[in-house]
Design a protein around this motif. Sequence first.
Motif, PDB file in Angstrom:
ATOM      1  N   HIS A   1       0.833  -1.204   0.000  1.00 49.01           N
ATOM      2  CA  HIS A   1       0.000   0.000   0.000  1.00 49.01           C
ATOM      3  C   HIS A   1       0.876   1.266   0.000  1.00 49.01           C
ATOM      4  O   HIS A   1       0.685   2.165  -0.832  1.00 49.01           O
ATOM      5  CB  HIS A   1      -0.926  -0.023   1.220  1.00 49.01           C
ATOM      6  CG  HIS A   1      -1.803   1.184   1.309  1.00 49.01           C
ATOM      7  ND1 HIS A   1      -2.810   1.444   0.392  1.00 49.01           N
ATOM      8  CD2 HIS A   1      -1.800   2.234   2.178  1.00 49.01           C
ATOM      9  CE1 HIS A   1      -3.392   2.583   0.693  1.00 49.01           C
ATOM     10  NE2 HIS A   1      -2.797   3.087   1.775  1.00 49.01           N
ATOM     11  N   ALA A   2       1.835   1.292   0.924  1.00 43.70           N
ATOM     12  CA  ALA A   2       2.722   2.472   1.012  1.00 43.70           C
ATOM     13  C   ALA A   2       3.509   2.645  -0.286  1.00 43.70           C
ATOM     14  O   ALA A   2       3.646   3.764  -0.807  1.00 43.70           O
ATOM     15  CB  ALA A   2       3.666   2.317   2.199  1.00 43.70           C
ATOM     16  N   PHE A   3       4.016   1.515  -0.816  1.00 41.16           N
ATOM     17  CA  PHE A   3       4.787   1.600  -2.059  1.00 41.16           C
ATOM     18  C   PHE A   3       3.900   2.113  -3.200  1.00 41.16           C
ATOM     19  O   PHE A   3       4.332   2.943  -4.011  1.00 41.16           O
ATOM     20  CB  PHE A   3       5.385   0.235  -2.417  1.00 41.16           C
ATOM     21  CG  PHE A   3       6.171   0.272  -3.695  1.00 41.16           C
ATOM     22  CD1 PHE A   3       7.460   0.770  -3.728  1.00 41.16           C
ATOM     23  CD2 PHE A   3       5.593  -0.155  -4.894  1.00 41.16           C
ATOM     24  CE1 PHE A   3       8.179   0.840  -4.923  1.00 41.16           C
ATOM     25  CE2 PHE A   3       6.303  -0.088  -6.086  1.00 41.16           C
ATOM     26  CZ  PHE A   3       7.595   0.402  -6.100  1.00 41.16           C
ATOM     27  N   GLY A   4       2.665   1.623  -3.242  1.00 36.60           N
ATOM     28  CA  GLY A   4       1.737   2.047  -4.300  1.00 36.60           C
ATOM     29  C   GLY A   4       1.497   3.556  -4.274  1.00 36.60           C
ATOM     30  O   GLY A   4       1.490   4.211  -5.317  1.00 36.60           O
ATOM     31  N   GLN A   5       1.314   4.102  -3.073  1.00 37.64           N
ATOM     32  CA  GLN A   5       1.087   5.559  -2.951  1.00 37.64           C
ATOM     33  C   GLN A   5       2.330   6.328  -3.384  1.00 37.64           C
ATOM     34  O   GLN A   5       2.250   7.355  -4.054  1.00 37.64           O
ATOM     35  CB  GLN A   5       0.753   5.908  -1.510  1.00 37.64           C
ATOM     36  CG  GLN A   5      -0.627   5.475  -1.072  1.00 37.64           C
ATOM     37  CD  GLN A   5      -0.899   5.908   0.357  1.00 37.64           C
ATOM     38  OE1 GLN A   5       0.012   5.911   1.188  1.00 37.64           O
ATOM     39  NE2 GLN A   5      -2.133   6.270   0.618  1.00 37.64           N
TER      40      GLN A   5
ATOM     41  N   ALA B   1      13.891  -9.769 -11.807  1.00 37.19           N
ATOM     42  CA  ALA B   1      12.827  -9.347 -10.882  1.00 37.19           C
ATOM     43  C   ALA B   1      12.248  -7.990 -11.290  1.00 37.19           C
ATOM     44  O   ALA B   1      11.108  -7.662 -10.944  1.00 37.19           O
ATOM     45  CB  ALA B   1      13.370  -9.287  -9.457  1.00 37.19           C
ATOM     46  N   MET B   2      13.026  -7.200 -12.009  1.00 35.58           N
ATOM     47  CA  MET B   2      12.519  -5.918 -12.537  1.00 35.58           C
ATOM     48  C   MET B   2      11.545  -6.149 -13.695  1.00 35.58           C
ATOM     49  O   MET B   2      10.962  -5.204 -14.221  1.00 35.58           O
ATOM     50  CB  MET B   2      13.687  -5.045 -13.035  1.00 35.58           C
ATOM     51  CG  MET B   2      14.565  -4.480 -11.918  1.00 35.58           C
ATOM     52  SD  MET B   2      16.080  -3.705 -12.572  1.00 35.58           S
ATOM     53  CE  MET B   2      15.450  -2.164 -13.247  1.00 35.58           C
ATOM     54  N   GLY B   3      11.436  -7.400 -14.118  1.00 39.65           N
ATOM     55  CA  GLY B   3      10.542  -7.710 -15.239  1.00 39.65           C
ATOM     56  C   GLY B   3      11.205  -7.478 -16.585  1.00 39.65           C
ATOM     57  O   GLY B   3      10.533  -7.310 -17.602  1.00 39.65           O
ATOM     58  N   ARG B   4      12.542  -7.506 -16.580  1.00 36.97           N
ATOM     59  CA  ARG B   4      13.253  -7.195 -17.820  1.00 36.97           C
ATOM     60  C   ARG B   4      14.079  -8.401 -18.276  1.00 36.97           C
ATOM     61  O   ARG B   4      14.631  -9.121 -17.451  1.00 36.97           O
ATOM     62  CB  ARG B   4      14.188  -5.991 -17.629  1.00 36.97           C
ATOM     63  CG  ARG B   4      13.474  -4.730 -17.161  1.00 36.97           C
ATOM     64  CD  ARG B   4      14.392  -3.520 -17.196  1.00 36.97           C
ATOM     65  NE  ARG B   4      14.622  -3.070 -18.546  1.00 36.97           N
ATOM     66  CZ  ARG B   4      13.812  -2.254 -19.217  1.00 36.97           C
ATOM     67  NH1 ARG B   4      12.722  -1.793 -18.658  1.00 36.97           N
ATOM     68  NH2 ARG B   4      14.089  -1.888 -20.449  1.00 36.97           N
TER      69      ARG B   4
ATOM     70  N   ASP C   1       7.646  -2.683 -10.620  1.00 35.47           N
ATOM     71  CA  ASP C   1       8.616  -3.737 -10.290  1.00 35.47           C
ATOM     72  C   ASP C   1      10.057  -3.300 -10.531  1.00 35.47           C
ATOM     73  O   ASP C   1      10.986  -3.831  -9.908  1.00 35.47           O
ATOM     74  CB  ASP C   1       8.335  -5.000 -11.124  1.00 35.47           C
ATOM     75  CG  ASP C   1       7.191  -5.813 -10.528  1.00 35.47           C
ATOM     76  OD1 ASP C   1       6.813  -5.539  -9.372  1.00 35.47           O
ATOM     77  OD2 ASP C   1       6.679  -6.701 -11.233  1.00 35.47           O
ATOM     78  N   GLU C   2      10.241  -2.361 -11.455  1.00 30.72           N
ATOM     79  CA  GLU C   2      11.611  -1.925 -11.757  1.00 30.72           C
ATOM     80  C   GLU C   2      12.224  -1.193 -10.560  1.00 30.72           C
ATOM     81  O   GLU C   2      13.431  -1.250 -10.345  1.00 30.72           O
ATOM     82  CB  GLU C   2      11.616  -1.047 -13.009  1.00 30.72           C
ATOM     83  CG  GLU C   2      11.206  -1.851 -14.238  1.00 30.72           C
ATOM     84  CD  GLU C   2      11.121  -1.033 -15.499  1.00 30.72           C
ATOM     85  OE1 GLU C   2      11.274  -1.617 -16.579  1.00 30.72           O
ATOM     86  OE2 GLU C   2      10.884   0.194 -15.418  1.00 30.72           O
ATOM     87  N   ILE C   3      11.383  -0.487  -9.818  1.00 37.69           N
ATOM     88  CA  ILE C   3      11.879   0.195  -8.611  1.00 37.69           C
ATOM     89  C   ILE C   3      11.880  -0.789  -7.439  1.00 37.69           C
ATOM     90  O   ILE C   3      12.850  -0.878  -6.688  1.00 37.69           O
ATOM     91  CB  ILE C   3      10.975   1.396  -8.248  1.00 37.69           C
ATOM     92  CG1 ILE C   3      10.784   2.334  -9.441  1.00 37.69           C
ATOM     93  CG2 ILE C   3      11.552   2.141  -7.042  1.00 37.69           C
ATOM     94  CD1 ILE C   3      12.002   3.044  -9.880  1.00 37.69           C
ATOM     95  N   ARG C   4      10.774  -1.530  -7.301  1.00 38.36           N
ATOM     96  CA  ARG C   4      10.628  -2.419  -6.143  1.00 38.36           C
ATOM     97  C   ARG C   4      11.779  -3.418  -6.063  1.00 38.36           C
ATOM     98  O   ARG C   4      12.344  -3.645  -4.989  1.00 38.36           O
ATOM     99  CB  ARG C   4       9.287  -3.143  -6.227  1.00 38.36           C
ATOM    100  CG  ARG C   4       8.832  -3.660  -4.874  1.00 38.36           C
ATOM    101  CD  ARG C   4       7.498  -4.368  -4.883  1.00 38.36           C
ATOM    102  NE  ARG C   4       6.846  -4.406  -6.154  1.00 38.36           N
ATOM    103  CZ  ARG C   4       5.636  -3.911  -6.381  1.00 38.36           C
ATOM    104  NH1 ARG C   4       4.972  -3.313  -5.415  1.00 38.36           N
ATOM    105  NH2 ARG C   4       5.088  -4.005  -7.586  1.00 38.36           N
ATOM    106  N   ALA C   5      12.130  -4.009  -7.200  1.00 37.20           N
ATOM    107  CA  ALA C   5      13.165  -5.052  -7.197  1.00 37.20           C
ATOM    108  C   ALA C   5      14.501  -4.529  -6.656  1.00 37.20           C
ATOM    109  O   ALA C   5      15.301  -5.296  -6.133  1.00 37.20           O
ATOM    110  CB  ALA C   5      13.363  -5.594  -8.615  1.00 37.20           C
ATOM    111  N   ARG C   6      14.718  -3.221  -6.766  1.00 39.74           N
ATOM    112  CA  ARG C   6      15.993  -2.648  -6.315  1.00 39.74           C
ATOM    113  C   ARG C   6      15.897  -2.070  -4.910  1.00 39.74           C
ATOM    114  O   ARG C   6      16.851  -1.492  -4.394  1.00 39.74           O
ATOM    115  CB  ARG C   6      16.441  -1.559  -7.294  1.00 39.74           C
ATOM    116  CG  ARG C   6      16.733  -2.129  -8.700  1.00 39.74           C
ATOM    117  CD  ARG C   6      16.555  -1.065  -9.764  1.00 39.74           C
ATOM    118  NE  ARG C   6      17.559  -0.032  -9.659  1.00 39.74           N
ATOM    119  CZ  ARG C   6      17.413   1.199 -10.136  1.00 39.74           C
ATOM    120  NH1 ARG C   6      16.291   1.543 -10.761  1.00 39.74           N
ATOM    121  NH2 ARG C   6      18.354   2.082 -10.002  1.00 39.74           N
TER     122      ARG C   6
END
Length: 336
Positions: free
Chosen positions: A12-16, A230-233, A39-44
């Motif tokens: 939730h926090a990440f989504g906002q 994990a970044m989806g790349r 996912d590109e930010i989250r994975a890192r």
Amino acid sequence: MTLRRINAHDAHAFGQWFEVLRRSEHDRNGGVEDGWLPDEIRARSLDATASTYLQLFAFEVDGAIVAVAWLEVTRDDNLTSAYATLEVDPAHRRRGHGTRALEALERTAVAQGRRTLVVATKETKHEWGRSASRFFAPRHGYLVSEENVERDLEWPRPPGALDELNARWLPYAHDYEILSWRGAIDDAFVEDRAHLSSVMPVEAPHGSRPVEAEHWDAQRVRTHEHTVDAMGRDLLVSVARHRASSRLVGFSELTVSRERPGLAYQWDTLVLRTHRGHRLGGLMKVANLGQLERFNYATTRVVTFNETSNFAMINVNEQLGATTGGGYVLWVKYFK
Ligand SMILES: CC(C)(COP(=O)(O)OP(=O)(O)OC[C@H]1O[C@@H](n2cnc3c(N)ncnc32)[C@H](O)[C@@H]1OP(=O)(O)O)[C@@H](O)C(=O)NCCC(=O)NCCS
């Protein structure tokens, strides 16, 4: 204004947090959705023990996020510097939020022993050289440390164009072979690959700021490959191997988002100094573009960034047929 550290595990926090980043990028890109994907930010940002790691921050006024930032911190090298981005929600600009957020970000970096802060700003074609950061950053004591120009290669290329370049460049490279694959590198090459990334910061042009070699080993290469996935790349890699010594002397990485393959991104390309002059940079790039074709990605544009003094790489990209599209600027400030 309050600064809140965002836990990327908290959906939730990440989504906002991400929504504010998305709005700022959307504004910059003139309404086109081609900025970062979650996912590109989250994975890192998930593994605080990784060699490089993004710390995410939200800046709030009356409970609403008005600006977002990240600090990219390293664990094993370059311990006195950090990279950052700062994006103020377009609806909340010119109210001093950017100034207060930057000051808070600086305090956070300095508290972690980082005495050099490098803030990266992307500029699209229409605001190239005159984005808000050109006025904002100098007011806060930042100098331009590095100018990078975006070059865009329309994809696919005209029939035969890459073959023609390959044929033109191959005669310079008799002593080398070019190898390509998608995904993880073979165990036999992983140590050489680690060495290439270690020296990348010092062997590639890097503007006016001091940089150190990075600490890379086989494990870090594997982590890098895992993070890209994990970044989806998808990671398309080409390397140059020196026939006489069997050592890798250059590498080039091209990545394609599985969710949004339209834009492929050229990442690092390096040829070790002692092996330059053999057209290896161009040959590795052509080989990677060959993979883009072979795996049939729905790519329409390949994006690359070149530091303005990187004449060798600029020359390759111009010969490939790239056109300039904008850029990104690295702003630097030194703290006592
Ligand atoms: C640059 C950015 C962070 C500024 O945020 P902000 O909250 O609008 O900044 P502030 O209100 O604190 O502005 C401080 C001063 O910077 C200068 N400034 C900021 N934006 C400007 C603009 N678009 N044009 C001219 N000057 C500008 C002004 O001197 C301003 O003071 P003033 O409003 O009293 O004239 C914001 O525009 C943004 O997020 N841009 C996209 C990402 C980016 O460039 N990040 C910054 C990297 S250094």
